[in-house]
Design an enzyme around this catalytic site. Sequence first.
Site, PDB file in Angstrom:
ATOM      1  N   HIS A 241      -1.271  -2.872  15.277  1.00 49.87           N
ATOM      2  CA  HIS A 241      -0.906  -1.589  14.701  1.00 49.87           C
ATOM      3  C   HIS A 241       0.607  -1.373  14.737  1.00 49.87           C
ATOM      4  O   HIS A 241       1.208  -1.276  15.804  1.00 49.87           O
ATOM      5  CB  HIS A 241      -1.627  -0.481  15.481  1.00 49.87           C
ATOM      6  N   HIS A 283       6.912   4.233   9.186  1.00 45.64           N
ATOM      7  CA  HIS A 283       5.675   5.001   9.301  1.00 45.64           C
ATOM      8  C   HIS A 283       5.804   6.415   8.763  1.00 45.64           C
ATOM      9  O   HIS A 283       5.019   6.859   7.927  1.00 45.64           O
ATOM     10  CB  HIS A 283       5.205   5.062  10.754  1.00 45.64           C
TER      11      HIS A 283
END
Length: 472
Positions: A241, A283
């Site tokens: 991740h 992100h």
Amino acid sequence: MLDWLIPSRPLSIAHRGASAYAPENTLAAFALAADLGADMWEVDLHQTADNQIIAFHDFTVADGRAVSTLSYSELRLVVADDEAPLLSEIIALAQARDCGIYADIKAPDASVTVSRMLQMAGVERAILGAFDPVAVRALRDVNSPYPLAALIPVGVDPFAASEGADIIHLCWENLDRPQDLLDEMFFARCTETGQHVVLWHEEDPARMAELRDKPVLGICSDRPELVNPVRFLGDLQVVCHRGANKIAPENTLSAAHACFAAGFSHVEIDVHVTADDQLVVLHDPTLDRTTNGTGPVCDHTFAQVQALNAGQWFAPFYTNEPIPTLDEMLELAKSYRGRLYIELKSAPANLVWDRVVAHRMQDRVFFWSFVTQSLHDMRAISDKAHLMMRRQDFDTLEEVLASLSPSLVEYTVSDDWSDFPELRRRGIPAMIAYNGDDREVLSRIIGAGADMVNLDQPFLFAELCREKGVAE
């Protein structure tokens, strides 16, 4: 012969610690190397004017003075706080982390002292090496109990220069294809002389793939996880991740390197578009949290984004870490034969698909997005695009599979995993996503029989898999 000198695989020797991810020859770099699975730490050792043994690579400090002419207190005034730790501190850390010490002794006069310090501390796994044969002879003369290594530069006969040493340490990193010189004749000669071989520091994944199968004692690397990447039994694939976000800043090339080098199959990245339609990996919709910029990504040009750094917030070592482009991430994945999970943030599906096709990575990438329209756009662009769907977004499995023909289905730890056999019957992988670090939960995931896992703690997961005998 010492048992640890007959390893089943090459020893991973962290070159100056995990120096790809932390300042070299620091306690932080050595501790990180242990986290990444290093067996030993290569430590450059000097002696100060008042006979303190320190870890430091260069023979001089920044102002040009020789390390050997400075007292330890004087040295501390001119190096960074984390630089030049004492050998005694390194020994204590190595014992706490169960790692061996591979000493590159820069000061021959310190060689006997180094050996005695290791002996007095009860260190069993240590190798003492040097470029200067004077250091090796001095250790041999006092019957040091540790294996001795001769460090061999390019252009020097390794056998002539390693006389009296137990280990030939080849420092051939500057050759184009040094692995070609490690042929059967070379290793037959090593057998005749009774010498082990340690290899230069290697960071290229293709070369490392060839080197790790050679009959060598160990391989040095700035990326110690690259020497012996994890191998999961069966076909389990691990998605990291935002990359190895505990090792390096999330969504950066450094974080992706750490994952692929360690043997994990996928890196999950988030993709935004700039004001001039360039694709970058980050992100958040804004620059504020993980860069030294401010405001929405999409309000900045590519040139403006490129001028920022994406790592200083994580650690000073990453002050110059750039925000990567999608192209750079695709190219990095290809170099490791790895795969990507691309989450579409503000990035339009058509621009992302064009770059994936340009890199010929269509079958090595899958997509997902919180923006449902982005997934519909991707499916409209290509029926070959691999889309992920989340089980939690649908009432039944049939509804999941009827939506955009997904190539895989993601589950959380709270979802019902009883669908797995049916998915397997249909040839569709099941993936469990978990962003925590609870060992019990991770152990339950290991036993669930999923085809893939998407994790925030891939290294902890790999450690547990090794303990349970489902990885090596």
